[in-house]
Design a protein around this motif. Structure first.
Motif, PDB file in Angstrom:
ATOM      1  N   TYR A  43       7.669  49.025  13.512  1.00  0.00           N
ATOM      2  CA  TYR A  43       6.636  49.116  14.544  1.00  0.00           C
ATOM      3  C   TYR A  43       5.900  47.789  14.706  1.00  0.00           C
ATOM      4  O   TYR A  43       5.359  47.496  15.773  1.00  0.00           O
ATOM      5  CB  TYR A  43       5.615  50.193  14.164  1.00  0.00           C
ATOM      6  N   PHE A  44       5.890  46.979  13.670  1.00  0.00           N
ATOM      7  CA  PHE A  44       5.098  45.762  13.619  1.00  0.00           C
ATOM      8  C   PHE A  44       5.737  44.677  14.486  1.00  0.00           C
ATOM      9  O   PHE A  44       5.090  44.108  15.366  1.00  0.00           O
ATOM     10  CB  PHE A  44       4.966  45.319  12.153  1.00  0.00           C
ATOM     11  N   MET A  80      -0.605  52.564  11.322  1.00  0.00           N
ATOM     12  CA  MET A  80      -0.253  51.376  10.556  1.00  0.00           C
ATOM     13  C   MET A  80      -1.402  50.371  10.467  1.00  0.00           C
ATOM     14  O   MET A  80      -1.729  49.879   9.388  1.00  0.00           O
ATOM     15  CB  MET A  80       0.991  50.706  11.161  1.00  0.00           C
ATOM     16  N   LEU A  81      -2.012  50.058  11.596  1.00  0.00           N
ATOM     17  CA  LEU A  81      -3.101  49.077  11.566  1.00  0.00           C
ATOM     18  C   LEU A  81      -4.270  49.506  10.693  1.00  0.00           C
ATOM     19  O   LEU A  81      -4.792  48.693   9.915  1.00  0.00           O
ATOM     20  CB  LEU A  81      -3.569  48.773  12.992  1.00  0.00           C
ATOM     21  N   PRO A  82      -4.744  50.777  10.762  1.00  0.00           N
ATOM     22  CA  PRO A  82      -5.829  51.170   9.855  1.00  0.00           C
ATOM     23  C   PRO A  82      -5.465  51.007   8.384  1.00  0.00           C
ATOM     24  O   PRO A  82      -6.340  50.713   7.556  1.00  0.00           O
ATOM     25  CB  PRO A  82      -6.075  52.638  10.217  1.00  0.00           C
ATOM     26  N   SER A  83      -4.191  51.183   8.040  1.00  0.00           N
ATOM     27  CA  SER A  83      -3.766  50.965   6.657  1.00  0.00           C
ATOM     28  C   SER A  83      -3.890  49.491   6.291  1.00  0.00           C
ATOM     29  O   SER A  83      -4.318  49.145   5.183  1.00  0.00           O
ATOM     30  CB  SER A  83      -2.324  51.442   6.470  1.00  0.00           C
ATOM     31  N   ILE A  84      -3.522  48.614   7.212  1.00  0.00           N
ATOM     32  CA  ILE A  84      -3.665  47.177   6.973  1.00  0.00           C
ATOM     33  C   ILE A  84      -5.138  46.811   6.808  1.00  0.00           C
ATOM     34  O   ILE A  84      -5.511  46.024   5.925  1.00  0.00           O
ATOM     35  CB  ILE A  84      -3.025  46.376   8.128  1.00  0.00           C
ATOM     36  N   TRP A  85      -6.013  47.381   7.664  1.00  0.00           N
ATOM     37  CA  TRP A  85      -7.441  47.042   7.612  1.00  0.00           C
ATOM     38  C   TRP A  85      -8.084  47.405   6.277  1.00  0.00           C
ATOM     39  O   TRP A  85      -9.093  46.813   5.898  1.00  0.00           O
ATOM     40  CB  TRP A  85      -8.185  47.760   8.739  1.00  0.00           C
ATOM     41  N   ASP A  86      -7.540  48.373   5.565  1.00  0.00           N
ATOM     42  CA  ASP A  86      -8.107  48.732   4.268  1.00  0.00           C
ATOM     43  C   ASP A  86      -8.169  47.532   3.334  1.00  0.00           C
ATOM     44  O   ASP A  86      -9.085  47.416   2.512  1.00  0.00           O
ATOM     45  CB  ASP A  86      -7.272  49.839   3.603  1.00  0.00           C
ATOM     46  N   CYS A  92       2.565  47.389   5.663  1.00  0.00           N
ATOM     47  CA  CYS A  92       1.184  47.873   5.687  1.00  0.00           C
ATOM     48  C   CYS A  92       0.309  47.132   4.673  1.00  0.00           C
ATOM     49  O   CYS A  92      -0.890  47.418   4.570  1.00  0.00           O
ATOM     50  CB  CYS A  92       1.133  49.376   5.397  1.00  0.00           C
ATOM     51  N   PHE A  93       0.893  46.188   3.929  1.00  0.00           N
ATOM     52  CA  PHE A  93       0.178  45.424   2.909  1.00  0.00           C
ATOM     53  C   PHE A  93       0.550  43.949   3.070  1.00  0.00           C
ATOM     54  O   PHE A  93       1.036  43.307   2.151  1.00  0.00           O
ATOM     55  CB  PHE A  93       0.590  45.942   1.523  1.00  0.00           C
TER      56      PHE A  93
END
Length: 444
Positions: free
Chosen positions: A163-164, A98-104, A139-140
């Protein structure tokens, strides 16, 4: 009112919102779907207006991107927090996927100016279009930044477990127990640079929404304490012409085999259990439709009773099936649950973690949600768990026989369906959204 859906650019994130978006449009509200350019064609194909943000040249990969510095800090935090037992799975899902998707789209500083283009474009659009309500994918979360910057009410639209919110609670709990833990909570750290850039305060509402739309049965949810509005998960998928062969009766049970779309987009390995599944199915007097692509089928012998297709919408396939074998993704679970179909879910006792370096042909031993869905399905008597690490071909075959022959599994599947139907359908939620938007709408 004007409603914006903000989502991470993947069809698996788009399709769950389609019934709600159409319910809002059918009630006379204006809708826009905002994401990266890579989702534009899919959004238009489901009949929804698309707004694209960010650099067209950027390729969103989420967990497929290396992010070595960010992952290194997370590894240190994981060691300090020491999640154990039932904590490890949701923490690993949050940190690895999840976090890597947010970092995008919401980079952790220091970051190049171009990395902030998506949030800049989104805020500019929101200030111009002036939505009343923003419903954003967790995720956004830059959708929340745009909502606050433009004065809109906003809420998260979940597509799986929270999960967040759960991870924020875990970090807070550890800090309470050990005040020496000073590392910043990772969700706040991920969103803070984008928020500061647009003069938005990082608070609980920004990180978790003013409220949350939750499509999961209550028994599947993680404990978070976050205010939730239940909404029924109405399965939707990209459509194709209905194949003629699907309407033909053969006199034998039909089994669907589906291992999901998202994972095969990012993972090049982890399909070692497919040959055993096919061999087990080949030894039964059944017809099988396997929605698998070339990567998933590599190295497999395809039995004569198995028809392979790269893609077939589950809402077309499943009504013609007596059971489904699948990877445990929540979307596939929901499609089968909504129709009251018994499920066999591939799972194992392995960690959720990625088994190869990100960006270098990742592999995973199982789907990130398989233990969740398998646990729920088996607890309701609606199917069985297939442990592809320990079960033999004959073990798998016997599980299939049990599910097909024992009427108790169909009763369990009906029980799951009734729990899905207990949540209000999207059209029934529209009035609640109207009231909540009016209550929470602010000023930019």
């Amino acid at each position: 009112m004007r409603v914006v859906f903000c989502l991470w650019p993947n069809a698996a994130h788009l399709y769950p919102l389609v019934p709600l978006a159409w319910a809002l449009q059918s009630a006379g509200h204006e809708v826009r779907v905002v994401s990266h350019h890579t989702l534009q064609a899919s959004t238009v194909a489901v009949g929804l207006p698309a707004v694209s943000v960010g650099s067209p040249d950027m390729i969103p990969m989420g967990p497929g991107n290396p992010y070595p510095e960010e992952r290194g800090r997370l590894a240190e935090l994981t060691e300090v927090l020491a999640p154990t037992g039932g904590e490890r799975d949701p923490w690993d899902v949050f940190t690895h996927f999840m976090l890597p998707s947010i970092w995008d789209f919401s980079p952790v500083e220091p970051a190049e100016e171009e990395r902030f283009r998506a949030v800049d474009d989104l805020v500019a659009f929101a200030k111009d279009w002036k939505p009343d309500l923003v419903l954003w994918d967790p995720c956004f979360p830059i959708g929340a930044v745009a909502a606050v910057a433009s004065g809109a009410a906003h809420a998260r639209l979940l597509w799986g477990q929270d999960y967040f919110g759960w991870s924020r609670n875990l970090v807070r709990s550890r800090r309470s127990d050990a005040p020496g833990i000073t590392a910043e909570e990772p969700l706040a750290a991920a969103l803070a640079p984008s928020a500061r850039r647009h003069g938005v305060e990082v608070d609980e509402d920004l990180l978790l929404g003013q409220w949350t739309l939750d499509p999961l049965p209550e028994a599947m949810r993680l404990p978070t304490g976050v205010p939730a509005v239940p909404v029924r998960w109405v399965p939707y998928a990209g459509q194709t012409p209905v194949p003629e062969w699907l309407r033909q009766e053969t006199g034998r049970p039909r089994i669907a085999l589906s291992l999901g779309l998202s994972q095969r987009m990012f993972l090049k390995g982890g399909w070692g259990h497919v040959p055993a599944l096919l061999e087990a199915l080949g030894g039964l007097d059944v017809d099988v439709v396997a929605t698998l692509d070339a990567t998933q089928l590599d190295g497999s012998d395809i039995p004569s009773n198995v028809r392979t297709v790269d893609y077939l919408p589950l809402n077309q396939l499943l009504p013609a099936c007596n059971a489904i074998i699948h990877h445990g993704g929540v979307g596939t679970f929901a499609a089968a649950a909504a129709l009251g179909i018994p499920q066999l879910i591939t799972d194992s006792d392995d960690d959720h973690g990625v088994t190869a370096a990100a960006g270098e042909g990742m592999e995973a031993s199982k789907h990130v949600e398989s233990s969740i869905t398998a646990g729920y399905v088996t607890s309701r008597g609606a199917g069985l768990r297939l442990d592809h690490r320990t079960q033999t071909v004959e073990d798998i075959r016997e599980s299939l026989r049990r599910v097909l022959k024992d009427p108790a599994f169909h009763k369990g599947a009906a029980r799951v369906r009734s729990e899905i139907l207990a949540s209000p359908a999207p059209p029934a939620v529209v009035s609640a959204l109207e009231e909540l938007a009016a209550l929470h709408k602010g000023t930019p």
